[in-house]
Design a protein around this motif. Sequence first.
Motif, PDB file in Angstrom:
ATOM      1  N   ALA A  77       9.627   5.776  -0.306  1.00 30.59           N
ATOM      2  CA  ALA A  77       9.449   4.915  -1.472  1.00 30.59           C
ATOM      3  C   ALA A  77      10.431   5.386  -2.540  1.00 30.59           C
ATOM      4  CB  ALA A  77       8.022   5.005  -1.987  1.00 30.59           C
ATOM      5  N   HIS A  78      11.298   4.481  -2.966  1.00 33.25           N
ATOM      6  CA  HIS A  78      12.268   4.758  -4.022  1.00 33.25           C
ATOM      7  C   HIS A  78      11.689   4.189  -5.318  1.00 33.25           C
ATOM      8  CE1 HIS A  78      15.765   5.668  -1.227  1.00 33.25           C
ATOM      9  NE2 HIS A  78      14.725   5.442  -0.467  1.00 33.25           N
ATOM     10  N   LEU A  79      11.466   5.068  -6.288  1.00 34.58           N
ATOM     11  CA  LEU A  79      10.785   4.681  -7.518  1.00 34.58           C
ATOM     12  C   LEU A  79      11.640   4.984  -8.742  1.00 34.58           C
ATOM     13  CD1 LEU A  79       7.355   6.318  -6.595  1.00 34.58           C
ATOM     14  CD2 LEU A  79       8.011   3.930  -6.279  1.00 34.58           C
ATOM     15  N   LEU A  80      11.546   4.123  -9.734  1.00 34.59           N
ATOM     16  CA  LEU A  80      12.102   4.372 -11.061  1.00 34.59           C
ATOM     17  C   LEU A  80      10.916   4.564 -11.995  1.00 34.59           C
ATOM     18  CD1 LEU A  80      14.852   1.604 -11.320  1.00 34.59           C
ATOM     19  CD2 LEU A  80      15.157   4.003 -10.700  1.00 34.59           C
ATOM     20  N   ALA A 114       9.668   0.538 -11.398  1.00 33.93           N
ATOM     21  CA  ALA A 114      10.118  -0.282 -10.271  1.00 33.93           C
ATOM     22  C   ALA A 114       9.985   0.526  -8.992  1.00 33.93           C
ATOM     23  CB  ALA A 114      11.571  -0.708 -10.471  1.00 33.93           C
ATOM     24  N   GLY A 115       9.903  -0.177  -7.872  1.00 32.46           N
ATOM     25  CA  GLY A 115       9.803   0.524  -6.595  1.00 32.46           C
ATOM     26  C   GLY A 115      10.127  -0.363  -5.413  1.00 32.46           C
ATOM     27  N   VAL A 116      10.614   0.282  -4.377  1.00 29.85           N
ATOM     28  CA  VAL A 116      10.857  -0.378  -3.101  1.00 29.85           C
ATOM     29  C   VAL A 116      10.600   0.662  -2.013  1.00 29.85           C
ATOM     30  CG1 VAL A 116      13.355   0.110  -3.068  1.00 29.85           C
ATOM     31  CG2 VAL A 116      12.460  -1.816  -1.760  1.00 29.85           C
ATOM     32  N   ALA A 117       9.997   0.239  -0.914  1.00 32.11           N
ATOM     33  CA  ALA A 117       9.713   1.155   0.194  1.00 32.11           C
ATOM     34  C   ALA A 117      10.472   0.693   1.430  1.00 32.11           C
ATOM     35  CB  ALA A 117       8.218   1.208   0.481  1.00 32.11           C
ATOM     36  N   PRO A 128       0.814  -1.221   0.000  1.00 25.73           N
ATOM     37  CA  PRO A 128       0.000   0.000   0.000  1.00 25.73           C
ATOM     38  C   PRO A 128       0.853   1.280   0.000  1.00 25.73           C
ATOM     39  CG  PRO A 128      -0.705  -1.477   1.764  1.00 25.73           C
ATOM     40  CD  PRO A 128       0.497  -2.080   1.144  1.00 25.73           C
ATOM     41  N   MET A 129       2.033   1.221   0.630  1.00 25.42           N
ATOM     42  CA  MET A 129       2.930   2.392   0.630  1.00 25.42           C
ATOM     43  C   MET A 129       3.411   2.681  -0.796  1.00 25.42           C
ATOM     44  SD  MET A 129       3.092   3.404   3.795  1.00 25.42           S
ATOM     45  CE  MET A 129       1.373   2.918   3.756  1.00 25.42           C
ATOM     46  N   LEU A 130       3.792   1.636  -1.516  1.00 28.03           N
ATOM     47  CA  LEU A 130       4.223   1.815  -2.900  1.00 28.03           C
ATOM     48  C   LEU A 130       3.082   2.318  -3.771  1.00 28.03           C
ATOM     49  CD1 LEU A 130       6.544  -1.271  -3.511  1.00 28.03           C
ATOM     50  CD2 LEU A 130       7.205   1.155  -3.461  1.00 28.03           C
ATOM     51  N   ALA A 131       1.896   1.787  -3.567  1.00 29.38           N
ATOM     52  CA  ALA A 131       0.741   2.221  -4.363  1.00 29.38           C
ATOM     53  C   ALA A 131       0.460   3.714  -4.140  1.00 29.38           C
ATOM     54  CB  ALA A 131      -0.484   1.383  -4.018  1.00 29.38           C
ATOM     55  N   ILE A 155      12.087   9.865  -5.049  1.00 33.82           N
ATOM     56  CA  ILE A 155      11.837   9.402  -3.688  1.00 33.82           C
ATOM     57  C   ILE A 155      10.598  10.130  -3.202  1.00 33.82           C
ATOM     58  CG2 ILE A 155      12.652   9.339  -1.303  1.00 33.82           C
ATOM     59  CD1 ILE A 155      15.508   9.187  -2.426  1.00 33.82           C
ATOM     60  N   VAL A 156       9.607   9.362  -2.794  1.00 36.29           N
ATOM     61  CA  VAL A 156       8.388   9.940  -2.231  1.00 36.29           C
ATOM     62  C   VAL A 156       8.359   9.542  -0.767  1.00 36.29           C
ATOM     63  CG1 VAL A 156       5.866   9.993  -2.299  1.00 36.29           C
ATOM     64  CG2 VAL A 156       7.173   9.810  -4.436  1.00 36.29           C
ATOM     65  N   ARG A 157       8.337  10.552   0.096  1.00 40.80           N
ATOM     66  CA  ARG A 157       8.261  10.313   1.537  1.00 40.80           C
ATOM     67  C   ARG A 157       6.810  10.245   1.966  1.00 40.80           C
ATOM     68  NH1 ARG A 157      12.117  12.176   6.009  1.00 40.80           N
ATOM     69  NH2 ARG A 157      13.933  11.214   5.089  1.00 40.80           N
ATOM     70  N   LEU A 158       6.504   9.257   2.786  1.00 38.12           N
ATOM     71  CA  LEU A 158       5.155   9.086   3.321  1.00 38.12           C
ATOM     72  C   LEU A 158       5.230   9.171   4.833  1.00 38.12           C
ATOM     73  CD1 LEU A 158       4.317   5.996   1.127  1.00 38.12           C
ATOM     74  CD2 LEU A 158       3.625   8.341   0.682  1.00 38.12           C
ATOM     75  N   GLN A 159       4.242   9.828   5.410  1.00 43.82           N
ATOM     76  CA  GLN A 159       4.215   9.977   6.868  1.00 43.82           C
ATOM     77  C   GLN A 159       2.875   9.514   7.410  1.00 43.82           C
ATOM     78  OE1 GLN A 159       4.716  13.997   8.551  1.00 43.82           O
ATOM     79  NE2 GLN A 159       6.417  13.071   9.660  1.00 43.82           N
TER      80      GLN A 159
END
Length: 114
Positions: free
Chosen positions: A79-82, A66-69, A25-28, A99-103
């Motif tokens: 979340a690190h995204l390509l 691609a992505g990894v959180a 869900p974080m990646l989404a 890079i998208v930061r989620l809080q």
Amino acid sequence: MNDGDLNRALRTSEASNLDPQLEQPMLALAKLALLADLTGVGRERFPDYLPGHRPTRVYQEARVQAGVARRVNAVTVEAHLLWAAKSPDGEYVERQTAIVRLQHVGQSWVPIRS
């Protein structure tokens, strides 16, 4: 290299430290925020993250390759995204990084600007 290969390579070089049930869900959410930023579509869903009007230069055919959180601390995930897209100039670009930061705020997660 196709998107699946890119995703495997990213996840090998930068493994997640999150349970998959939280990471997905974080990646989404991060993908939605990034695509809204790139394309202008859905910006209203993230008024604090993407304040202001629709950008005048937008990307077309944008997708996350691609992505990894990873958890940064108790209330922050990065979340690190390509991503790939057709630039406003018509040039196709790929393997761009974001890079998208989620809080964690209240009962939900929201993208934040750092």
